[in-house]
Design a protein around this motif. Structure first.
Motif: not given
Length: 280
Positions: A102-109, A111-116, A121-128
């Motif tokens: 999901y981190q890679d996906i965020l970067q690929s679209i 987005e900046d996975p390091s913003r607040q 989000t990546a872990k929440r999405a994985a758990e979901a």
């Protein structure tokens, strides 16, 4: 008027991959019922025989690959859940691996996975996602094994408007709706809550509605060998609403009719009346 239904309404391609790097093979568990059910291994009820022998049409050059695959399809009860043997450690490994993706996906679209707002989000999405697919963690045999009872009941049993949520296996976006299930007992009944559990197990996987409908019907048929099983599902598909055709008011209805529900128009009509799904 008698309506004819083709086998294509029920029997379609099913997922055949059974391997997974986290999933060790194991032997199927036997079903234990509340009575001593003595039967020869050669004795097969007409309804189960109907399921086992069903196949798609033969092409011009003889039996096609899909026909052979359906005739050899194993028992629904014996199908192993892909994550049935997962330990807590394996589950955490899954979540970590999905989080990195999901981190890679965020970067690929872009987005900046390091913003607040995206820090977790990546872990929440994985758990979901693991929760959305929890149907891979339990087999149908485990669900029904302690809830089959002897009962001299000949009347139709209908459990209607069971809520269900699933993920389309083509786009991995949700589809959701209602399920109505009916069966005609043959000296055995299934605990009512187990019908809803069967729906939950199959729906909490990557699915197509057509296969989901058939799987629910076959699982009940194989578990208690009733005189007939009927299933209706009506769903909203986000892959048609949020993208693609973008038809907001479209609904998809599928049905599976086995045994007397397929053969007897009056029985089928009674179920369609009792199991009618209200607009949602």
């Amino acid at each position: 008027m008698t309506s004819e239904q083709s086998d294509d309404d029920i029997f379609i391609d099913s997922t055949i991959s059974k391997t997974h790097r986290f999933f060790p093979p194991s032997s199927p568990k036997p079903i234990t019922t509340k009575r001593n059910h003595e039967a020869s291994h050669d004795t097969i009820s007409p309804l189960i025989r109907q399921i086992k022998s069903a196949s798609l049409s033969i092409g011009e050059n003889g039996e096609n690959e899909r026909t052979v695959h359906n005739r050899r399809r194993p028992s629904v009860l014996d199908e192993k859940a892909l994550r049935e043997a997962d330990t807590e450690t394996v589950r955490e490994q899954r979540i970590d691996a999905i989080s990195r993706s999901y981190q890679d996906i965020l970067q690929s679209i872009g987005e900046d996975p390091s913003r607040q707002g995206l820090l977790k989000t990546a872990k929440r999405a994985a758990e979901a996602l693991v929760f959305f697919t929890k149907g891979y963690e339990q087999s149908i045999r485990d669900v029904v094994s302690d809830a089959i009872f002897d009962e001299e009941c000949e009347n139709m049993v209908v459990v209607k408007e069971i809520d269900m949520y699933s993920l389309c296996e083509h786009h991995m976006v949700p589809f959701f709706g209602k399920v109505s299930v009916g069966y005609l007992p043959n000296k055995r009944v299934l605990g009512l809550s187990k019908i809803a559990r069967i729906v939950e197990v199959f729906s909490r996987r990557l699915q197509v509605q057509e296969r989901l409908t058939r799987q629910i019907a076959e699982a009940i048929a194989e578990a208690i060998e009733p005189r007939g099983v009927a299933v209706i599902i009506e769903c909203l598909h986000m892959c048609m609403i949020m993208r693609g055709a973008q038809k907001v008011n479209s609904r998809t209805t599928t049905s599976a009719m086995l045994g007397e529900f397929r053969e007897d128009p009056k029985t089928r009509e009674e179920f369609l009346t009792l199991g009618r799904i209200k607009p949602f």
